[in-house]
Design a protein around this motif. Structure first.
Motif, PDB file in Angstrom:
ATOM      1  N   VAL A   1      -5.759   9.383   6.998  1.00 55.91           N
ATOM      2  CA  VAL A   1      -6.687   9.612   5.886  1.00 55.91           C
ATOM      3  C   VAL A   1      -7.950  10.242   6.448  1.00 55.91           C
ATOM      4  CG1 VAL A   1      -7.956   8.593   3.980  1.00 55.91           C
ATOM      5  CG2 VAL A   1      -5.750   7.629   4.656  1.00 55.91           C
ATOM      6  N   ILE A   2      -8.245  11.482   6.027  1.00 55.20           N
ATOM      7  CA  ILE A   2      -9.433  12.206   6.462  1.00 55.20           C
ATOM      8  C   ILE A   2     -10.177  12.687   5.220  1.00 55.20           C
ATOM      9  CG2 ILE A   2     -10.286  14.218   7.724  1.00 55.20           C
ATOM     10  CD1 ILE A   2      -7.863  14.033   9.525  1.00 55.20           C
ATOM     11  N   ASP A   3     -11.443  12.367   5.122  1.00 54.10           N
ATOM     12  CA  ASP A   3     -12.256  12.701   3.945  1.00 54.10           C
ATOM     13  C   ASP A   3     -11.596  12.194   2.664  1.00 54.10           C
ATOM     14  OD1 ASP A   3     -14.136  13.964   5.523  1.00 54.10           O
ATOM     15  OD2 ASP A   3     -13.140  15.908   5.387  1.00 54.10           O
ATOM     16  N   GLU A   4     -11.009  10.987   2.777  1.00 55.99           N
ATOM     17  CA  GLU A   4     -10.346  10.317   1.657  1.00 55.99           C
ATOM     18  C   GLU A   4      -9.114  11.079   1.149  1.00 55.99           C
ATOM     19  OE1 GLU A   4     -11.140   7.248   1.020  1.00 55.99           O
ATOM     20  OE2 GLU A   4     -12.637   7.531   2.588  1.00 55.99           O
ATOM     21  N   LYS A   5      -8.590  11.978   1.957  1.00 51.94           N
ATOM     22  CA  LYS A   5      -7.355  12.676   1.629  1.00 51.94           C
ATOM     23  C   LYS A   5      -6.245  12.197   2.559  1.00 51.94           C
ATOM     24  CE  LYS A   5      -9.782  16.868   0.103  1.00 51.94           C
ATOM     25  NZ  LYS A   5      -9.978  18.325   0.344  1.00 51.94           N
ATOM     26  N   PRO A   6      -5.151  11.668   2.010  1.00 54.65           N
ATOM     27  CA  PRO A   6      -4.072  11.149   2.853  1.00 54.65           C
ATOM     28  C   PRO A   6      -3.081  12.249   3.256  1.00 54.65           C
ATOM     29  CG  PRO A   6      -3.664  10.592   0.560  1.00 54.65           C
ATOM     30  CD  PRO A   6      -4.958  11.339   0.584  1.00 54.65           C
ATOM     31  N   TYR A   7      -2.590  12.162   4.476  1.00 53.91           N
ATOM     32  CA  TYR A   7      -1.607  13.103   5.004  1.00 53.91           C
ATOM     33  C   TYR A   7      -0.502  12.324   5.713  1.00 53.91           C
ATOM     34  CZ  TYR A   7      -5.554  16.351   4.439  1.00 53.91           C
ATOM     35  OH  TYR A   7      -6.613  17.073   3.939  1.00 53.91           O
ATOM     36  N   SER A   8       0.743  12.813   5.585  1.00 55.00           N
ATOM     37  CA  SER A   8       1.862  12.138   6.224  1.00 55.00           C
ATOM     38  C   SER A   8       2.826  13.189   6.783  1.00 55.00           C
ATOM     39  CB  SER A   8       2.591  11.240   5.213  1.00 55.00           C
ATOM     40  OG  SER A   8       3.513  10.404   5.859  1.00 55.00           O
ATOM     41  N   ARG A  24      -8.960   7.646   9.478  1.00 51.99           N
ATOM     42  CA  ARG A  24      -8.295   6.390   9.792  1.00 51.99           C
ATOM     43  C   ARG A  24      -6.786   6.538   9.665  1.00 51.99           C
ATOM     44  NH1 ARG A  24     -10.745   6.239   4.789  1.00 51.99           N
ATOM     45  NH2 ARG A  24      -9.505   5.420   3.026  1.00 51.99           N
ATOM     46  N   VAL A  25      -6.059   5.556  10.183  1.00 51.19           N
ATOM     47  CA  VAL A  25      -4.605   5.582  10.213  1.00 51.19           C
ATOM     48  C   VAL A  25      -4.055   4.382   9.450  1.00 51.19           C
ATOM     49  CG1 VAL A  25      -2.536   5.506  11.660  1.00 51.19           C
ATOM     50  CG2 VAL A  25      -4.556   6.742  12.441  1.00 51.19           C
ATOM     51  N   ILE A  26      -3.055   4.641   8.602  1.00 51.77           N
ATOM     52  CA  ILE A  26      -2.265   3.570   8.009  1.00 51.77           C
ATOM     53  C   ILE A  26      -0.941   3.566   8.754  1.00 51.77           C
ATOM     54  CG2 ILE A  26      -1.222   2.653   5.912  1.00 51.77           C
ATOM     55  CD1 ILE A  26      -3.236   4.291   4.307  1.00 51.77           C
ATOM     56  N   PRO A  27      -0.651   2.535   9.536  1.00 50.54           N
ATOM     57  CA  PRO A  27       0.553   2.543  10.374  1.00 50.54           C
ATOM     58  C   PRO A  27       1.843   2.654   9.554  1.00 50.54           C
ATOM     59  CG  PRO A  27      -0.952   0.797  11.030  1.00 50.54           C
ATOM     60  CD  PRO A  27      -1.455   1.333   9.721  1.00 50.54           C
ATOM     61  N   SER A  28       2.897   3.074  10.218  1.00 53.72           N
ATOM     62  CA  SER A  28       4.207   3.174   9.583  1.00 53.72           C
ATOM     63  C   SER A  28       4.615   1.837   8.990  1.00 53.72           C
ATOM     64  CB  SER A  28       5.263   3.607  10.607  1.00 53.72           C
ATOM     65  OG  SER A  28       4.950   4.847  11.179  1.00 53.72           O
ATOM     66  N   SER A  29       5.091   1.879   7.758  1.00 47.95           N
ATOM     67  CA  SER A  29       5.621   0.677   7.131  1.00 47.95           C
ATOM     68  C   SER A  29       7.069   0.484   7.575  1.00 47.95           C
ATOM     69  CB  SER A  29       5.555   0.795   5.614  1.00 47.95           C
ATOM     70  OG  SER A  29       6.278   1.940   5.184  1.00 47.95           O
ATOM     71  N   GLY A  30       7.613  -0.691   7.279  1.00 42.13           N
ATOM     72  CA  GLY A  30       8.982  -0.988   7.679  1.00 42.13           C
ATOM     73  C   GLY A  30       9.818  -1.481   6.515  1.00 42.13           C
ATOM     74  N   LEU A  31      11.127  -1.304   6.626  1.00 36.50           N
ATOM     75  CA  LEU A  31      12.090  -1.805   5.649  1.00 36.50           C
ATOM     76  C   LEU A  31      13.248  -2.436   6.397  1.00 36.50           C
ATOM     77  CD1 LEU A  31      12.413   1.256   3.200  1.00 36.50           C
ATOM     78  CD2 LEU A  31      11.318  -0.916   2.669  1.00 36.50           C
ATOM     79  N   ILE A  32      13.792  -3.498   5.846  1.00 33.31           N
ATOM     80  CA  ILE A  32      14.969  -4.130   6.446  1.00 33.31           C
ATOM     81  C   ILE A  32      15.721  -4.890   5.361  1.00 33.31           C
ATOM     82  CG2 ILE A  32      13.850  -6.302   7.083  1.00 33.31           C
ATOM     83  CD1 ILE A  32      16.204  -4.312   9.386  1.00 33.31           C
ATOM     84  N   SER A  33      17.037  -4.842   5.403  1.00 31.72           N
ATOM     85  CA  SER A  33      17.837  -5.584   4.430  1.00 31.72           C
ATOM     86  C   SER A  33      17.659  -7.082   4.621  1.00 31.72           C
ATOM     87  CB  SER A  33      19.316  -5.205   4.566  1.00 31.72           C
ATOM     88  OG  SER A  33      19.530  -3.866   4.178  1.00 31.72           O
ATOM     89  N   GLU A  34      17.878  -7.847   3.557  1.00 29.97           N
ATOM     90  CA  GLU A  34      17.553  -9.274   3.564  1.00 29.97           C
ATOM     91  C   GLU A  34      18.337 -10.057   4.608  1.00 29.97           C
ATOM     92  OE1 GLU A  34      18.399 -11.158  -0.111  1.00 29.97           O
ATOM     93  OE2 GLU A  34      20.528 -10.663  -0.120  1.00 29.97           O
ATOM     94  N   ASN A  35      19.534  -9.630   4.952  1.00 31.89           N
ATOM     95  CA  ASN A  35      20.340 -10.370   5.929  1.00 31.89           C
ATOM     96  C   ASN A  35      20.031  -9.995   7.367  1.00 31.89           C
ATOM     97  OD1 ASN A  35      21.731 -11.721   3.862  1.00 31.89           O
ATOM     98  ND2 ASN A  35      23.249 -10.076   3.702  1.00 31.89           N
ATOM     99  N   TYR A  36      19.091  -9.065   7.576  1.00 33.51           N
ATOM    100  CA  TYR A  36      18.824  -8.594   8.931  1.00 33.51           C
ATOM    101  C   TYR A  36      17.344  -8.643   9.280  1.00 33.51           C
ATOM    102  CZ  TYR A  36      23.628  -6.965   9.094  1.00 33.51           C
ATOM    103  OH  TYR A  36      25.009  -6.914   9.096  1.00 33.51           O
ATOM    104  N   THR A  37      16.580  -9.487   8.606  1.00 36.34           N
ATOM    105  CA  THR A  37      15.144  -9.563   8.888  1.00 36.34           C
ATOM    106  C   THR A  37      14.870  -9.997  10.325  1.00 36.34           C
ATOM    107  OG1 THR A  37      15.139 -11.808   7.957  1.00 36.34           O
ATOM    108  CG2 THR A  37      14.499  -9.992   6.485  1.00 36.34           C
TER     109      THR A  37
END
Length: 588
Positions: free
Chosen positions: A389-396, A494-507
């Motif tokens: 996020v730079i100048d309140e503009k997000p980039y990915s 600033r940086v928003i770190p990578s989010s994560g996903l995982i199936s319920e049986n493999y947390t």
């Protein structure tokens, strides 16, 4: 046939209805036209008069609609031409003349409309069939030639058919389901021109590179209805293998897709997995009508034949570039796109097209990732991708410059991300209404002048910001351990770190390490593969490094990461015979 029977059970007063909810398919779509073909073909094969009458009733419902109510002219015209072909071949009889069917044929897409290229390719096939069965004129020949000359540019060197844009420029957009649809149309066009048969083989080869050993495919892009994508792929193979020899890789693709479709088909909803994950009336993909796609799939699946003219020759496409990478381990496998595509959905870059993220991950045929959830468009960052996020503009980083390295034990990918600006606000899909068909005058003018192509091209160009992101992905095949190391550098913001996903049986299979402390928020989500957990992290105003380790086989004892300029992670296996060392560098 099971699909046709399930749809027949849900027909009410000639309307094809959702088998699960009883809601009729939209009148502006093509459910009745396509279902009538499927029902009449199955009825003829069985000698089933009741199913025959059901098909005629659906056809009557479609033909009785006023033209200003009907829509999707290319799709309904294709179904009507298939009916006409069957009737003339004596497959079955219907209470309508050829003239009555032909009078209902109409097209909607054109060179300056906003339809996907799959519409124009279908129109080209319809025009070829029309010229063959009805009449041919000089103007029709000119129209077909113009379409054909444009269509040859829609297939990339890697075999993928592009659904957008009309002209052969970067960046291209192709949901894999639509690539499959266009591959089927290429197979049918091969009946008129053998050059299209060669394009079909290349398209199927590209699809084979995006298919896991489990048979799961079409996870790239549109994921809320994949049934018609599987049907198109199987019908493509059946069509071209009736005239040419089927190489081993194509036979393997046939077996994998057929097995997966049979195992994942849900007779209750008449759909396959992956399927819709959002709340009713709130789809991600603009509009998703399972019944419409099921009717189209049923029409294609009736009568397909397993290829039996097999050859032993190796693929002539081995040296072609690949848009997808499928990594096969001991008990698991992973599919991803090393580069990715920038495609906007709900006014945001769609994470289902992103490069350098695991798009599909399975272990012992079970999904390790739940798939991108419907509410991911409300997140501050996209799944598995950091946001600057730079100048309140997000980039990915959606697209990546990447390389792939393989050896007998490990497949490694190294990439540098290209930042795309995200909207400052999050988005949610709107409910689809049959009345939402008007196009503003300014947008019609923009399309007529092809201005939208330039606008879309400009929007997809990499943002020039004072930040960089690099990623290294390692997949150790003998123990099915995945490690993903990411470094995000910036001079401001600033940086928003990578989010994560995982199936319920493999947390318990997911380990995440960071270069500095950040708070996290876990929540239950549901993706197109089922329930799971999302992990979101708080932002930081300094450069950030992260490591994701996924170990579905429970082979990892400890994970220890050293966060230096070029950082590395050491993964000690439980058998204590080996420690895996994966090193990341900002330059590759």
């Amino acid at each position: 046939m099971a699909l046709t029977d399930r749809l027949a059970e849900a027909v009410s007063d000639g309307r094809v209805c959702d088998p699960k909810t009883g809601t009729p398919a939209p009148k502006s779509h093509y459910a009745e036209a396509c279902f009538s073909v499927a029902a009449l073909r199955v009825a003829a094969e069985r000698g089933d008069s009741e199913l025959h009458d059901c098909g005629v009733e659906a056809l009557t419902t479609h033909l009785s609609r006023a033209r200003d109510v009907r829509g999707h002219g290319e799709f309904t015209s294709f179904a009507l031409l298939e009916l006409l072909s069957d009737v003339r071949a004596g497959v079955y009889k219907i209470p309508y003349t050829a003239e009555q069917l032909v009078s209902q044929i109409e097209f909607e897409s054109g060179l300056s409309t906003g339809h996907g290229n799959n519409w124009l390719l279908l129109q080209l096939l319809c025009r070829m069939k029309y010229a063959e069965m009805v009449e041919d004129t000089l103007s029709a020949q000119i129209h077909r030639k113009a379409l054909a000359q444009l269509a040859v540019h829609w297939q990339s060197a890697d075999g993928i058919f592009q659904d957008q844009p009309r002209v052969p420029i970067e960046e291209k957009e192709t949901p894999l389901t639509y690539h499959s649809k266009m591959t089927y149309l290429a197979a049918r066009l091969g009946e008129y021109n053998p050059e299209w048969t060669a394009r079909t083989k290349l398209g199927l080869w590209a699809l084979s590179n995006a298919t896991l050993p489990t048979g799961e495919a079409h996870y790239f892009g549109r994921s809320e209805n994949t049934l018609f994508g599987y049907a198109c792929a199987l019908a493509s193979i059946s069509t071209i293998c009736s005239t040419v020899e089927c190489p081993p890789w194509m036979e393997t693709l046939w077996e994998r897709l057929k097995k997966y479709l049979r195992e994942s088909f849900n007779p209750t909803s008449a759909n396959a997995v992956p399927a819709r994950c959002g709340a009713p009336g709130v789809p991600v993909d603009g509009y998703v009508f399972d019944t419409v796609y099921a009717a189209y799939a049923a029409m294609l699946l009736v009568g397909i034949q397993k290829p039996d003219r097999n050859s032993t020759e190796k693929s002539e496409f081995e040296k072609k570039p690949r848009s997808f990478e499928v990594i096969v381990g001991s008990e698991g496998c992973m599919g991803l796109a090393p580069v990715g595509q920038t495609k906007y959905t709900l006014s945001r870059p769609d994470p289902r097209y992103a490069g350098m993220v695991p798009l599909a991950l399975s272990y012992e045929s079970c999904p390790i990732l739940p798939g991108v959830p419907a509410d991911a468009w409300n997140w501050a960052s996209l799944p598995f991708l950091p946001t600057v996020v730079i100048d309140e503009k997000p980039y990915s980083p959606i697209r990546w410059d990447s390389i792939v390295e393989r050896d007998t034990e490990t497949v490694a990918l190294f990439g540098t991300g290209r930042f795309t600006q995200l909207p400052a606000t999050t988005g949610r899909p709107d409910s689809y209404s049959e009345e939402d068909t008007s196009v503003p005058a300014w947008k019609r003018l923009s399309r007529r002048l092809f201005l939208h192509i330039g606008k879309d091209w400009y929007k997809k160009q990499a943002a020039q910001i004072s930040a960089s992101v690099s990623r290294s992905i390692f997949y150790r095949k003998d123990c099915d351990v995945l490690a993903m190391l990411t470094s995000t550098e910036m001079n401001e913001g600033r940086v928003i770190p990578s989010s994560g996903l995982i199936s319920e049986n493999y947390t318990e299979s997911l380990t995440i390490e960071h270069s500095q402390c950040v708070s996290k928020e876990e929540s239950d989500i549901r993706g197109h593969h089922g329930p799971g957990t999302s992990i979101l992290f708080s932002e930081t105003n300094t450069p950030f490094k992260s490591v994701f380790v996924i170990d579905p086989g429970n082979n990892v004892d400890t994970v220890n990461t050293t966060f230096t300029n070029g950082f590395s992670t050491r993964i000690r296996l439980k058998n204590e015979s080996e420690t895996l060392v994966f090193e990341h560098s900002n330059n590759f």
